[in-house]
Design a protein around this motif. Sequence first.
Motif, mmCIF file in Angstrom:
data_model
loop_
_atom_site.group_PDB
_atom_site.id
_atom_site.type_symbol
_atom_site.label_atom_id
_atom_site.label_comp_id
_atom_site.label_asym_id
_atom_site.label_seq_id
_atom_site.Cartn_x
_atom_site.Cartn_y
_atom_site.Cartn_z
ATOM 1 N N ARG A 4 36.007 80.690 70.764
ATOM 2 C CA ARG A 4 36.778 79.444 70.626
ATOM 3 C C ARG A 4 37.641 79.203 71.863
ATOM 4 N N ASN A 397 43.935 83.083 58.977
ATOM 5 C CA ASN A 397 43.995 81.795 59.657
ATOM 6 C C ASN A 397 44.395 80.715 58.665
ATOM 7 N N ARG A 398 45.614 80.202 58.806
ATOM 8 C CA ARG A 398 46.120 79.183 57.875
ATOM 9 C C ARG A 398 46.453 77.870 58.557
ATOM 10 N N ASP A 399 46.058 77.737 59.821
ATOM 11 C CA ASP A 399 46.369 76.514 60.568
ATOM 12 C C ASP A 399 45.257 75.474 60.474
ATOM 13 N N ASP A 400 44.101 75.887 60.034
ATOM 14 C CA ASP A 400 42.916 75.025 60.017
ATOM 15 C C ASP A 400 42.810 74.338 58.655
ATOM 16 N N PRO A 502 39.395 78.013 55.704
ATOM 17 C CA PRO A 502 39.603 78.008 57.174
ATOM 18 C C PRO A 502 38.499 78.766 57.889
ATOM 19 N N GLU A 504 36.939 81.404 60.279
ATOM 20 C CA GLU A 504 37.394 82.748 60.620
ATOM 21 C C GLU A 504 37.734 82.813 62.099
ATOM 22 N N LEU A 505 38.841 83.495 62.406
ATOM 23 C CA LEU A 505 39.258 83.614 63.801
ATOM 24 C C LEU A 505 38.352 84.592 64.531
#
Length: 505
Positions: A4, A397-400, A502, A504-505
């Motif tokens: 990313r 990840n909670r920003d997406d 979300p 996955e990072l």
Amino acid sequence: MSTRTAALDRLLAAANADATTLLRSVQVALDQGLAQQAEPILVATTQRYPLDHRLWQFLGLVRRELQNSEGAHEAFNAAARLAPSDPLIAHSQARTALEAGFPAVPLFNRARQLAPGDGSVALGRIAALYAEGQGELACDQLARLLDDDPGWIDGHVAFSRFTAQSRPGAAIDATLRRAIALHPQAGALWQALIQTWMSARDYSHTLQIVTEARAAFGPDPELDRIEAACLSELGEAEAAQRLLDRLPAPTDGENACWFIRNAIRLGRMDQARSLAEASYGGQGERVLWPYRALIWRLNGDPRWEWLEGRPEMIRTFDIRSELGSMDELAELLRALHTGNGQPLDQSVRGGSQTDGNLLVRADPVIRRLRSALLDAVHQYVAALPLPEPGHPLLVANRDDIRIAGSWSVRLSGAGFHADHVHWQGWISSAFYVVVPEPDRLEPESGWLAFGECRDVLPDFRAFRTVEPKPGILALFPSTLWHGTRPFGNGERMTVAYDIARPREL
């Protein structure tokens, strides 16, 4: 460096490059969920190269990913003016008009002229007719298309769905039956026929079709599995188990659910727990969390508290002050309920459900509602416990935060929602717009109940309920069982939406 991060670096490096180089980087950025970062770069580039239809096309794609349907439609309008013979652009122009709530049938007519054999364009036009209140005409026209192309499975599935909503009581399998009469050995048609009636939860009728399919194809383990599932749902758990015992052990989570449901009905809790706790791999394993929750809570297993028992996981918000007139919202939603039949494969019982993604519509009332609903999601997420590995809700990840789907349900009479989950989502919701007067004889009529699966455990009661009131929003994990109590006379109208899991990072 993550994939990313590399995609973002490539996008930023291409910001002042030629259009072709930039578009390659934008495509990679879209694949990595970087639409927000790509949009301003594309806007600036369209000012440098205003006659390049590809830039406007990609700007439309980016804005659609951001669920800015009005902006996406404007971009595709510009692309269509520059490339009026491009069938993909014409389809995108029509699709974004439908999503935004603009008149779309003429645009789909034009797209059909450019791509007469594209089934997705044809289905988009059918959806546009339905959205404009012409559901019966949509069904008739789709039926004629299917007579010309009887092997078109997506068309048959759509016909069943729109018929159920537009013509209550009509044969939802009419086109499939005609197709099978012409092609009795077409397994895909039989599979679609069985799935149609399973979606309608008419298990008795599905059993009849299984008998017909065996006559056409002979013995088949998949038909045995379907028969077992139907028998179990019809209350014949012992007969279902005799069939299940002859089948191979399930190899995926979705298939395992039928085994689990029947084991619970028979009181074989050790067997149910073993099946539910097994690791099948893949995304389908998420469907097992609701059954783990039932079994763990029933057995007093402390893992239930870890999974869904903490108070922060179910929260309510009063958002009336952010919405203006609730009456205006209610009238708008009523106009969008163009069907009067019960949708297939949904929890609605005794009511209707809107088609399409409600919260991407361009109407200012809907945009205001969307903003308030998403603000509440951000508050909900901010108050969640810290991330825990393996937990379906407490991800890292909670920003997406993205809306995966949204709709309105309108119930009347003794309507209700059957107990269900949204296992593919992350966070689910119920926002109350109109509710009937309280029933003095049934103090929890119409209430939202958490933790019940009455189809499987009819006497296992909810661990929490929420009283419906206009302006109240409930947020909760998508894997949590939820349903509503039936109510008496009156109207009950809600808006619901799922937040996508979300990336996955």
